[in-house]
Write a protein that holds these residues in place. Sequence first.
Motif, PDB file in Angstrom:
ATOM      1  N   LEU A   1       0.852   5.543 -11.894  1.00 11.57           N
ATOM      2  CA  LEU A   1       0.988   7.007 -12.611  1.00 11.57           C
ATOM      3  C   LEU A   1       0.744   8.213 -11.730  1.00 11.57           C
ATOM      4  O   LEU A   1       0.644   9.415 -12.328  1.00 11.57           O
ATOM      5  CB  LEU A   1       0.185   6.799 -14.002  1.00 11.57           C
ATOM      6  N   THR A   2       0.484   7.704 -10.382  1.00 11.75           N
ATOM      7  CA  THR A   2       0.557   9.029  -9.349  1.00 11.75           C
ATOM      8  C   THR A   2       1.265   8.506  -8.214  1.00 11.75           C
ATOM      9  O   THR A   2       1.805   7.243  -8.172  1.00 11.75           O
ATOM     10  CB  THR A   2      -1.075   9.087  -8.752  1.00 11.75           C
ATOM     11  N   PRO A   3       1.568   9.360  -7.246  1.00 10.72           N
ATOM     12  CA  PRO A   3       2.412   9.122  -6.384  1.00 10.72           C
ATOM     13  C   PRO A   3       1.686   8.119  -5.256  1.00 10.72           C
ATOM     14  O   PRO A   3       2.301   7.872  -4.150  1.00 10.72           O
ATOM     15  CB  PRO A   3       2.640  10.413  -5.506  1.00 10.72           C
ATOM     16  N   LEU A   4       0.590   7.867  -5.296  1.00 13.69           N
ATOM     17  CA  LEU A   4      -0.265   6.797  -4.603  1.00 13.69           C
ATOM     18  C   LEU A   4       0.547   5.463  -4.233  1.00 13.69           C
ATOM     19  O   LEU A   4       0.386   5.204  -3.186  1.00 13.69           O
ATOM     20  CB  LEU A   4      -1.612   6.567  -5.051  1.00 13.69           C
ATOM     21  N   GLY A   5       0.960   4.853  -5.284  1.00 14.48           N
ATOM     22  CA  GLY A   5       1.498   3.756  -5.141  1.00 14.48           C
ATOM     23  C   GLY A   5       2.795   3.773  -4.382  1.00 14.48           C
ATOM     24  O   GLY A   5       3.292   2.960  -3.639  1.00 14.48           O
ATOM     25  N   ALA A   6       3.921   4.955  -4.626  1.00 12.29           N
ATOM     26  CA  ALA A   6       4.941   4.850  -4.119  1.00 12.29           C
ATOM     27  C   ALA A   6       4.681   5.088  -2.450  1.00 12.29           C
ATOM     28  O   ALA A   6       5.426   4.603  -1.585  1.00 12.29           O
ATOM     29  CB  ALA A   6       5.738   6.010  -4.636  1.00 12.29           C
ATOM     30  N   ARG A   7       3.787   5.896  -2.013  1.00 14.07           N
ATOM     31  CA  ARG A   7       3.346   5.964  -0.738  1.00 14.07           C
ATOM     32  C   ARG A   7       2.868   4.756   0.068  1.00 14.07           C
ATOM     33  O   ARG A   7       3.249   4.419   1.099  1.00 14.07           O
ATOM     34  CB  ARG A   7       1.944   6.952  -0.483  1.00 14.07           C
ATOM     35  N   LEU A   8       2.289   3.778  -0.852  1.00 14.87           N
ATOM     36  CA  LEU A   8       1.752   2.434  -0.380  1.00 14.87           C
ATOM     37  C   LEU A   8       2.962   1.677   0.176  1.00 14.87           C
ATOM     38  O   LEU A   8       3.132   1.033   1.134  1.00 14.87           O
ATOM     39  CB  LEU A   8       0.834   1.728  -1.194  1.00 14.87           C
ATOM     40  N   VAL A   9       4.011   1.684  -0.976  1.00 18.13           N
ATOM     41  CA  VAL A   9       5.336   0.679  -0.666  1.00 18.13           C
ATOM     42  C   VAL A   9       5.892   1.626   0.497  1.00 18.13           C
ATOM     43  O   VAL A   9       6.196   0.698   1.348  1.00 18.13           O
ATOM     44  CB  VAL A   9       6.229   0.934  -2.134  1.00 18.13           C
ATOM     45  N   GLU A  10       6.069   2.927   0.687  1.00 16.80           N
ATOM     46  CA  GLU A  10       6.567   3.425   2.078  1.00 16.80           C
ATOM     47  C   GLU A  10       5.765   3.054   3.181  1.00 16.80           C
ATOM     48  O   GLU A  10       6.542   2.622   4.199  1.00 16.80           O
ATOM     49  CB  GLU A  10       6.503   4.857   1.797  1.00 16.80           C
ATOM     50  N   LEU A  11       4.481   3.058   3.175  1.00 18.61           N
ATOM     51  CA  LEU A  11       3.748   2.676   4.326  1.00 18.61           C
ATOM     52  C   LEU A  11       4.110   0.966   4.672  1.00 18.61           C
ATOM     53  O   LEU A  11       4.077   0.775   5.873  1.00 18.61           O
ATOM     54  CB  LEU A  11       2.250   2.672   3.811  1.00 18.61           C
ATOM     55  N   ALA A  12       4.160   0.098   3.687  1.00 19.71           N
ATOM     56  CA  ALA A  12       4.362  -1.211   3.907  1.00 19.71           C
ATOM     57  C   ALA A  12       5.948  -1.317   4.635  1.00 19.71           C
ATOM     58  O   ALA A  12       5.969  -2.301   5.304  1.00 19.71           O
ATOM     59  CB  ALA A  12       4.335  -1.929   2.800  1.00 19.71           C
ATOM     60  N   GLY A  13       6.946  -0.448   4.309  1.00 18.71           N
ATOM     61  CA  GLY A  13       8.069  -0.406   4.900  1.00 18.71           C
ATOM     62  C   GLY A  13       8.183   0.107   6.137  1.00 18.71           C
ATOM     63  O   GLY A  13       9.209  -0.019   6.817  1.00 18.71           O
ATOM     64  N   ARG A  14       7.194   0.926   6.467  1.00 17.04           N
ATOM     65  CA  ARG A  14       7.331   1.783   7.749  1.00 17.04           C
ATOM     66  C   ARG A  14       7.705   0.883   9.099  1.00 17.04           C
ATOM     67  O   ARG A  14       8.676   1.322   9.806  1.00 17.04           O
ATOM     68  CB  ARG A  14       6.154   2.656   7.954  1.00 17.04           C
ATOM     69  N   PRO A  15       7.000  -0.118   9.144  1.00 18.25           N
ATOM     70  CA  PRO A  15       7.147  -0.739  10.711  1.00 18.25           C
ATOM     71  C   PRO A  15       8.665  -1.398  10.781  1.00 18.25           C
ATOM     72  O   PRO A  15       9.032  -1.691  11.761  1.00 18.25           O
ATOM     73  CB  PRO A  15       6.193  -2.056  10.458  1.00 18.25           C
ATOM     74  N   PHE A  16       9.334  -1.263   9.580  1.00 13.16           N
ATOM     75  CA  PHE A  16      10.684  -1.860   9.433  1.00 13.16           C
ATOM     76  C   PHE A  16      11.754  -0.722   9.446  1.00 13.16           C
ATOM     77  O   PHE A  16      12.697  -0.886   8.745  1.00 13.16           O
ATOM     78  CB  PHE A  16      10.862  -3.007   8.603  1.00 13.16           C
ATOM     79  N   GLY A  17      11.205   0.312   9.785  1.00 20.66           N
ATOM     80  CA  GLY A  17      12.461   1.700   9.618  1.00 20.66           C
ATOM     81  C   GLY A  17      12.597   1.937   8.118  1.00 20.66           C
ATOM     82  O   GLY A  17      13.551   2.672   7.690  1.00 20.66           O
ATOM     83  N   GLY A  18      11.718   1.476   7.277  1.00 18.66           N
ATOM     84  CA  GLY A  18      11.592   1.969   5.675  1.00 18.66           C
ATOM     85  C   GLY A  18      12.979   0.871   5.200  1.00 18.66           C
ATOM     86  O   GLY A  18      13.496   1.538   4.081  1.00 18.66           O
ATOM     87  N   HIS A  19      13.330  -0.210   5.593  1.00 18.67           N
ATOM     88  CA  HIS A  19      14.329  -0.722   5.462  1.00 18.67           C
ATOM     89  C   HIS A  19      14.259  -1.131   3.847  1.00 18.67           C
ATOM     90  O   HIS A  19      12.837  -1.375   3.379  1.00 18.67           O
ATOM     91  CB  HIS A  19      14.635  -1.920   6.095  1.00 18.67           C
TER      92      HIS A  19
END
Length: 419
Positions: free
Chosen positions: A80-98
């Motif tokens: 219920l905050t953008p923290l979770g969405a940011r965590l998901v982005e972070l996990a995808g970052r090494p793969f160019g956010g695929h």
Amino acid sequence: MTPRGWAVLTLGGLVLALLVASIVLVPWSRPPAPRADQVAALGELPVDQVAHAREFRSALRPGAYGALVAGLLVALLLGLTPLGARLVELAGRPFGGHWTARAVLGGLAVVLLADLLTLPFAAWRQSVLTRYGLSTHGWSGWAVDLLKSYAVSAVIGAIALLGFYTVTRLAPRWWWAFGAAGAAGLVVLLSFVLPVLVEPVFNRFTPMEQGPLRTELMAMAARDGVPVRDVLVADASRRTKAVNAYVSGLGPTRRVVVYDTLLREATPAEVTSVVAHELGHAKDRDVWTGTLTGALGAALAVVALYLLGSWGPLLRLAGVDSVAEPRAFPLLIALVAVAGLVAAPAQALISRRVEARADAHALALTGDPATFEAMQRRLAGVNLADPDPPRWEYLWSASHPSTVERMAAARAYAREAGR
Ligand SMILES: [Zn+2]
């Protein structure tokens, strides 16, 4: 009609189907175990045994409720905050956010974070189990079990995440329909494969050795008209002193399993009583009932998530544009966590009704209420169960009738059968 209209209609249909299934398949009409018999049974249990069990249960409580609250808070904070969405982005970052990286790694990262934050409570539980002598495998064994269960969840979770987000991409307007069918299918598939793929990760299963007990159990199964190929023994003693038995699997994977601790602790007549209870589950197709209601519930959850997920304020809280994108996975987890909390008492109630029917089956099949009662006493003694737990805890989470209820059911049966 729009996809949304169809979703509302489907949701209604699934709610109705779930209601009908629980009305038809759950044995609601069984009379409750007489309270007078329960009180009498409680009075006959050794006072120090009851006190010791209650002390043990109280010692477990802070960890159990701490885990519940912490798990819920983490889910709400990430969802219920953008923290979770940011965590998901972070996990995808090494793969160019695929999107596949966000879907699988992001999803697993969210679950892992929640697991890690509730880890201290799991350790607390293990320390209490050790202190009271129920756990036998020590901290290293505990850690290995924990890693194994993370690995199993990661494999199943990765498959579910990849499947789900593939569908939301391929069918942006109708994903809820395919998702609901897929979730229901996954529940059914897991019921089939868990006993052969997952249970062996944690325990070794060997056929019960030939002898009078096995012969007696197989004869009882035949008499009961339940085809059982074998009774399996699980090496539970490497982890616990607790005694138990269960039936799992469907069709070709169905099995009756007894803990080796049960064979060690209980008399052969008591083991027979326990297996008669498990045969009751098999005969009444309780695994099918659980699978069917689980599949309907999973389908219902997907459709409900779709409908709830189109609600603007919720999406804004989570900082996402659509519930169908991997960044919204933490929001889904938060909604599922709340739903799980609300559904827990209903699930426990249904489970208790089904278990009471299996008890009645055991009494009728063995015609031996005295041994049944002795077994309940032993189960409570070895497993340090509170024979008559606090009402709120019972209603909230008890999957089985209490020890005194089960003893009372045996006494009521004995009166009726004139034994
Ligand atoms: Zn049972």
